[in-house]
Design a protein around this motif. Structure first.
Motif, PDB file in Angstrom:
ATOM      1  N   THR A 193       1.008  -1.357   0.052  1.00 55.01           N
ATOM      2  CA  THR A 193       0.037   0.147   0.086  1.00 55.01           C
ATOM      3  C   THR A 193       0.910   1.281   0.147  1.00 55.01           C
ATOM      4  N   ILE A 194       0.780   2.066  -0.860  1.00 52.95           N
ATOM      5  CA  ILE A 194       1.599   3.366  -0.895  1.00 52.95           C
ATOM      6  C   ILE A 194       0.534   4.374  -0.458  1.00 52.95           C
ATOM      7  N   SER A 195       0.926   5.155   0.361  1.00 56.15           N
ATOM      8  CA  SER A 195       0.301   6.385   1.088  1.00 56.15           C
ATOM      9  C   SER A 195       1.125   7.473   1.197  1.00 56.15           C
ATOM     10  N   ARG A 196       0.439   8.800   1.557  1.00 51.81           N
ATOM     11  CA  ARG A 196       1.136   9.993   1.847  1.00 51.81           C
ATOM     12  C   ARG A 196       0.782  10.783   3.123  1.00 51.81           C
ATOM     13  N   ASP A 197       1.412  11.402   3.889  1.00 48.95           N
ATOM     14  CA  ASP A 197       1.220  11.971   5.115  1.00 48.95           C
ATOM     15  C   ASP A 197       1.664  13.353   4.852  1.00 48.95           C
ATOM     16  N   SER A 198       0.844  14.261   4.384  1.00 47.39           N
ATOM     17  CA  SER A 198       1.295  15.477   3.809  1.00 47.39           C
ATOM     18  C   SER A 198       1.801  16.353   4.812  1.00 47.39           C
ATOM     19  N   ALA A 199       1.179  16.257   6.235  1.00 46.16           N
ATOM     20  CA  ALA A 199       1.759  17.169   7.129  1.00 46.16           C
ATOM     21  C   ALA A 199       3.446  16.536   7.570  1.00 46.16           C
ATOM     22  N   LYS A 200       3.773  15.595   7.289  1.00 44.76           N
ATOM     23  CA  LYS A 200       5.144  15.111   7.362  1.00 44.76           C
ATOM     24  C   LYS A 200       5.944  15.285   6.009  1.00 44.76           C
ATOM     25  N   ASN A 201       5.343  15.502   4.885  1.00 47.71           N
ATOM     26  CA  ASN A 201       5.933  15.508   3.632  1.00 47.71           C
ATOM     27  C   ASN A 201       6.627  14.104   3.495  1.00 47.71           C
ATOM     28  N   THR A 202       5.786  12.996   3.577  1.00 51.46           N
ATOM     29  CA  THR A 202       6.375  11.851   3.433  1.00 51.46           C
ATOM     30  C   THR A 202       5.407  10.912   2.768  1.00 51.46           C
ATOM     31  N   VAL A 203       6.214   9.842   1.953  1.00 47.97           N
ATOM     32  CA  VAL A 203       5.211   8.863   1.075  1.00 47.97           C
ATOM     33  C   VAL A 203       5.712   7.718   1.879  1.00 47.97           C
ATOM     34  N   TYR A 204       4.759   6.563   1.840  1.00 47.21           N
ATOM     35  CA  TYR A 204       5.036   5.547   2.459  1.00 47.21           C
ATOM     36  C   TYR A 204       4.863   4.368   1.597  1.00 47.21           C
ATOM     37  N   LEU A 205       5.422   3.180   1.893  1.00 39.99           N
ATOM     38  CA  LEU A 205       5.179   1.968   1.028  1.00 39.99           C
ATOM     39  C   LEU A 205       5.133   0.985   2.052  1.00 39.99           C
ATOM     40  N   GLN A 206       3.736   0.421   2.519  1.00 37.83           N
ATOM     41  CA  GLN A 206       3.563  -0.600   3.475  1.00 37.83           C
ATOM     42  C   GLN A 206       3.515  -2.044   2.731  1.00 37.83           C
ATOM     43  N   MET A 207       4.481  -2.777   3.118  1.00 39.42           N
ATOM     44  CA  MET A 207       4.758  -3.931   2.426  1.00 39.42           C
ATOM     45  C   MET A 207       4.367  -5.206   3.313  1.00 39.42           C
ATOM     46  N   ASN A 208       3.352  -5.974   3.108  1.00 33.56           N
ATOM     47  CA  ASN A 208       2.960  -6.927   3.752  1.00 33.56           C
ATOM     48  C   ASN A 208       3.029  -8.181   3.102  1.00 33.56           C
ATOM     49  N   ASP A 209       2.974  -9.369   3.752  1.00 38.16           N
ATOM     50  CA  ASP A 209       2.983 -10.721   3.152  1.00 38.16           C
ATOM     51  C   ASP A 209       4.290 -10.471   2.194  1.00 38.16           C
ATOM     52  N   LEU A 210       5.350 -10.307   2.745  1.00 41.49           N
ATOM     53  CA  LEU A 210       6.595 -10.251   1.669  1.00 41.49           C
ATOM     54  C   LEU A 210       7.055 -11.561   1.359  1.00 41.49           C
ATOM     55  N   GLU A 211       7.466 -11.609   0.029  1.00 36.86           N
ATOM     56  CA  GLU A 211       7.913 -13.087  -0.565  1.00 36.86           C
ATOM     57  C   GLU A 211       9.424 -12.761  -0.831  1.00 36.86           C
ATOM     58  N   VAL A 212      10.357 -13.882  -0.963  1.00 35.85           N
ATOM     59  CA  VAL A 212      11.664 -13.714  -1.227  1.00 35.85           C
ATOM     60  C   VAL A 212      11.798 -12.952  -2.604  1.00 35.85           C
ATOM     61  N   ALA A 213      10.899 -13.186  -3.377  1.00 32.17           N
ATOM     62  CA  ALA A 213      11.120 -12.380  -4.861  1.00 32.17           C
ATOM     63  C   ALA A 213      11.015 -10.709  -4.745  1.00 32.17           C
ATOM     64  N   ASP A 214      10.516 -10.261  -3.406  1.00 28.99           N
ATOM     65  CA  ASP A 214      10.404  -8.835  -3.141  1.00 28.99           C
ATOM     66  C   ASP A 214      11.905  -8.328  -2.903  1.00 28.99           C
ATOM     67  N   THR A 215      12.713  -9.356  -2.714  1.00 31.92           N
ATOM     68  CA  THR A 215      14.484  -8.493  -2.274  1.00 31.92           C
ATOM     69  C   THR A 215      14.549  -7.676  -3.590  1.00 31.92           C
ATOM     70  N   ALA A 216      15.123  -6.630  -2.897  1.00 30.67           N
ATOM     71  CA  ALA A 216      15.543  -5.640  -4.060  1.00 30.67           C
ATOM     72  C   ALA A 216      16.001  -4.625  -3.365  1.00 30.67           C
ATOM     73  N   THR A 217      16.547  -3.519  -4.010  1.00 32.77           N
ATOM     74  CA  THR A 217      16.593  -2.117  -3.505  1.00 32.77           C
ATOM     75  C   THR A 217      15.359  -1.329  -4.117  1.00 32.77           C
ATOM     76  N   TYR A 218      15.011  -0.601  -3.248  1.00 32.76           N
ATOM     77  CA  TYR A 218      13.842   0.125  -3.216  1.00 32.76           C
ATOM     78  C   TYR A 218      13.936   1.947  -3.410  1.00 32.76           C
ATOM     79  N   TYR A 219      13.527   2.545  -4.362  1.00 33.63           N
ATOM     80  CA  TYR A 219      13.720   3.821  -4.569  1.00 33.63           C
ATOM     81  C   TYR A 219      12.435   4.628  -4.571  1.00 33.63           C
ATOM     82  N   CYS A 220      12.421   5.656  -4.019  1.00 35.30           N
ATOM     83  CA  CYS A 220      11.013   6.593  -4.550  1.00 35.30           C
ATOM     84  C   CYS A 220      11.459   7.542  -5.424  1.00 35.30           C
ATOM     85  N   GLY A 221      10.628   8.023  -6.242  1.00 34.42           N
ATOM     86  CA  GLY A 221      10.763   8.959  -7.188  1.00 34.42           C
ATOM     87  C   GLY A 221       9.691   9.395  -7.935  1.00 34.42           C
TER      88      GLY A 221
END
Length: 121
Positions: free
Chosen positions: A68-96
């Motif tokens: 789930t991607i979400s934003r907190d405008s007051a904190k000027n922050t974007v989040y990525l909540q990652m649940n039920d992670l799989e081995v295939a999700d292993t990676a370097t993650y970047y926002c942009g």
């Protein structure tokens, strides 16, 4: 100075959760269409999720229902909540910004180094 700062990566067992954060020291994230990308070793950079400035979210098929991607405008922050992670999700993650596209994964000097997510079985 990098335009974006990611945090929250780490190592987790398959089935676990992590929450990534992305902040922007010099501009307002509300003003742009923002995304989370990832690149695993030997693979190309791929878009995982994105969020428009009006709050519409979209996801790659391989994370739908888990991330789930979400934003907190007051904190000027974007989040990525990652649940039920799989081995295939292993990676370097970047926002942009969406306009960067997959080049985001190599444009680390300008946009930030990303965070490592490792999922083990």
């Amino acid at each position: 100075e990098a335009q974006l700062v990611e945090s929250g990566g780490g190592s987790v067992q398959a089935g676990g959760s992590l929450k990534l954060s992305c902040t922007a020291p010099t501009f307002t994230l509300d003003d742009i269409h923002i995304g989370w990308y990832r690149q695993a070793a030997g693979n190309k950079c791929e878009l995982v999720a994105d969020l428009t400035h009006d709050g519409t979210a979209d996801y790659a098929d391989f994370v739908k229902g888990r991330f789930t991607i979400s934003r907190d405008s007051a904190k000027n922050t974007v989040y990525l909540q990652m649940n039920d992670l799989e081995v295939a999700d292993t990676a370097t993650y970047y926002c942009g910004p969406l306009w960067i596209g997959p080049s985001r994964c190599r444009r680390t000097n300008q946009w930030g180094p990303g965070v490592q997510v490792t999922v083990f079985s």
